[in-house]
Design a protein around this motif. Structure first.
Motif, PDB file in Angstrom:
ATOM      1  N   LYS A  56       0.833  -1.209   0.000  1.00  0.00           N
ATOM      2  CA  LYS A  56       0.000   0.000   0.000  1.00  0.00           C
ATOM      3  C   LYS A  56       0.866   1.256   0.000  1.00  0.00           C
ATOM      4  O   LYS A  56       0.558   2.243  -0.685  1.00  0.00           O
ATOM      5  CB  LYS A  56      -0.925   0.009   1.208  1.00  0.00           C
ATOM      6  N   LEU A  61       2.169   1.982  -3.427  1.00  0.00           N
ATOM      7  CA  LEU A  61       1.146   2.412  -4.379  1.00  0.00           C
ATOM      8  C   LEU A  61       0.749   3.879  -4.198  1.00  0.00           C
ATOM      9  O   LEU A  61       0.141   4.470  -5.089  1.00  0.00           O
ATOM     10  CB  LEU A  61      -0.104   1.545  -4.227  1.00  0.00           C
ATOM     11  N   ILE A  99      -6.763  -6.776  -5.072  1.00  0.00           N
ATOM     12  CA  ILE A  99      -7.485  -5.514  -5.212  1.00  0.00           C
ATOM     13  C   ILE A  99      -8.360  -5.273  -3.985  1.00  0.00           C
ATOM     14  O   ILE A  99      -8.425  -4.157  -3.446  1.00  0.00           O
ATOM     15  CB  ILE A  99      -8.346  -5.510  -6.500  1.00  0.00           C
ATOM     16  N   ILE A 128      -6.282  -4.038  -0.981  1.00  0.00           N
ATOM     17  CA  ILE A 128      -5.646  -2.713  -1.010  1.00  0.00           C
ATOM     18  C   ILE A 128      -6.635  -1.592  -1.331  1.00  0.00           C
ATOM     19  O   ILE A 128      -6.248  -0.432  -1.390  1.00  0.00           O
ATOM     20  CB  ILE A 128      -4.475  -2.675  -2.020  1.00  0.00           C
ATOM     21  N   THR A 129      -7.908  -1.964  -1.557  1.00  0.00           N
ATOM     22  CA  THR A 129      -8.939  -0.952  -1.796  1.00  0.00           C
ATOM     23  C   THR A 129     -10.149  -1.282  -0.933  1.00  0.00           C
ATOM     24  O   THR A 129     -10.140  -2.214  -0.147  1.00  0.00           O
ATOM     25  CB  THR A 129      -9.371  -0.922  -3.282  1.00  0.00           C
ATOM     26  N   TYR A 186      -9.084   1.513  -9.758  1.00  0.00           N
ATOM     27  CA  TYR A 186      -9.604   1.707  -8.406  1.00  0.00           C
ATOM     28  C   TYR A 186      -8.681   2.656  -7.644  1.00  0.00           C
ATOM     29  O   TYR A 186      -7.469   2.681  -7.879  1.00  0.00           O
ATOM     30  CB  TYR A 186      -9.670   0.377  -7.649  1.00  0.00           C
ATOM     31  N   GLU A 187      -9.264   3.389  -6.721  1.00  0.00           N
ATOM     32  CA  GLU A 187      -8.464   4.267  -5.872  1.00  0.00           C
ATOM     33  C   GLU A 187      -7.859   3.469  -4.722  1.00  0.00           C
ATOM     34  O   GLU A 187      -8.507   2.591  -4.152  1.00  0.00           O
ATOM     35  CB  GLU A 187      -9.327   5.404  -5.324  1.00  0.00           C
ATOM     36  N   THR A 188      -6.610   3.789  -4.375  1.00  0.00           N
ATOM     37  CA  THR A 188      -5.953   3.195  -3.218  1.00  0.00           C
ATOM     38  C   THR A 188      -5.715   4.301  -2.194  1.00  0.00           C
ATOM     39  O   THR A 188      -6.090   5.458  -2.396  1.00  0.00           O
ATOM     40  CB  THR A 188      -4.619   2.539  -3.606  1.00  0.00           C
ATOM     41  N   GLU A 189      -5.084   3.939  -1.075  1.00  0.00           N
ATOM     42  CA  GLU A 189      -4.831   4.926  -0.037  1.00  0.00           C
ATOM     43  C   GLU A 189      -3.812   5.963  -0.506  1.00  0.00           C
ATOM     44  O   GLU A 189      -2.991   5.711  -1.377  1.00  0.00           O
ATOM     45  CB  GLU A 189      -4.315   4.224   1.220  1.00  0.00           C
ATOM     46  N   SER A 226      -3.781   5.062  -7.402  1.00  0.00           N
ATOM     47  CA  SER A 226      -4.773   4.344  -8.199  1.00  0.00           C
ATOM     48  C   SER A 226      -4.132   3.078  -8.743  1.00  0.00           C
ATOM     49  O   SER A 226      -2.934   3.053  -9.039  1.00  0.00           O
ATOM     50  CB  SER A 226      -5.272   5.196  -9.374  1.00  0.00           C
ATOM     51  N   ILE A 227      -4.938   2.034  -8.878  1.00  0.00           N
ATOM     52  CA  ILE A 227      -4.419   0.793  -9.444  1.00  0.00           C
ATOM     53  C   ILE A 227      -5.384   0.280 -10.492  1.00  0.00           C
ATOM     54  O   ILE A 227      -6.606   0.319 -10.306  1.00  0.00           O
ATOM     55  CB  ILE A 227      -4.151  -0.265  -8.353  1.00  0.00           C
TER      56      ILE A 227
END
Length: 310
Positions: A169, A172, A191, A194-195, A222-225, A229-230
């Motif tokens: 995380k 990313l 996914i 981490i989301t 998708y948005e991550t912390e 984005s991933i």
């Protein structure tokens, strides 16, 4: 209006506009015929211009210039390529040593493509909780050594136990990353880890053939912390190489390219020539034999296709 493509479903796209609103878009007819021979002329990660038809629907009229993209040979023989993702900062290749087994040739095909388009790549060995036997640990150490010599980072993770997920995380954060790998290696579970996308469907491994079943059908971002984005991509069985000549192949194997400058001949193919520094490095163990053999295989593939085209 301008926006970022978040999801591609073949003919339709979800685009986030500059206000953060999600618009369902389709492609303007002419855009399909603009010399783009691809199964998907627009990819997740593309920045596009579009015209609104109403409050929630629009028509994409233009694709902004890409910083980079990652591409594979399409399974559809009428097309040349399939663009997996565009404008990415980092690629993560998810692999497993069994359940299902990821072949080293598949890994090297992906890495060569990432090198060709200047995309840094990290290898993620997922399902690490399953690989605790002495034999499995030996294989993992061998893989780490192979790719350490090539300059790649390998990270063991487990979505089941959470092993190294927090570290991933952190990596990313603030970046647009793409996630790829064979079907069944656990990309969808990753996914989820981490989301906040907890509703994603996960498929079981086929016990008959020890292969994964496709879960992700279309690419999606998708948005991550921490503003990352991933891009999750459909699992692939093979990764065909495109847009590179056989004489350029060594440029995309960093450890081979490193030794190639000291070969006797400037046009050395590193396959049979006398006083080849690459062959010497292989013999001395500075270039892993699996990487060298895959280099020769990729060279042969490109040369065969060149002969067929003549």
């Amino acid at each position: 209006m301008k926006g970022l493509v978040l999801k591609s479903t073949g003919n339709n796209y979800k685009v986030k506009d500059e206000k953060g609103e999600i618009i369902d878009c389709r492609i303007k007819g002419k855009l399909r015929l603009n010399g783009i021979r691809s199964t998907n002329p627009i990819a997740v990660g593309d920045y596009v211009s579009f015209d609104l038809e109403n409050e929630t629907e629009g028509v994409i009229t233009n694709i902004e210039k890409r910083k980079n993209y990652i591409i594979r040979k399409a399974s559809n023989l009428s097309k040349e390529s399939q663009i997996i993702a565009a404008n990415v900062d980092m690629a993560y290749l998810v692999v497993t040593i069994h359940s299902p087994q990821t072949l080293l040739q598949f890994i090297d095909r992906f890495l060569v493509t990432a090198e060709a388009y200047d995309i840094p790549c990290t290898i993620l060995i997922n399902k690490y909780d399953l690989f605790q036997s002495e034999e499995d640990q030996k294989i993992i150490e061998e893989w780490k050594e192979i790719y350490r010599l090539a300059g790649y980072d390998i990270m063991c993770i487990s979505t089941k136990t959470g092993y190294n997920i927090d570290e991933l995380k952190k990596r990313l954060a603030g970046k647009i990353s793409v996630l790829s790998g064979n079907s069944g290696v656990g990309k969808t579970s990753l996914i989820q880890a981490i989301t906040n996308q907890k509703e994603l469907k996960i498929s079981e491994i086929s016990k008959s053939f020890h292969k994964g079943q496709h879960t992700t059908t279309f690419a999606e971002m998708y948005e991550t912390e921490n503003y990352g984005s991933i891009i999750d991509t459909p699992g692939v069985k093979a990764f065909g190489l495109l847009d590179m000549k056989s004489e350029e192949m060594c440029h995309y194997f960093p450890e081979i390219f490193k030794y190639s400058s000291d070969c006797q001949f400037n046009n050395c193919t590193h396959s049979h020539e006398p006083k080849c520094n690459v062959i010497r490095a292989v013999e001395e163990g500075n270039i892993p034999i699996s990487r060298y053999q895959n280099y020769l295989t990729f060279m042969d593939d490109k040369n065969a296709k060149h002969r067929e085209a003549q």
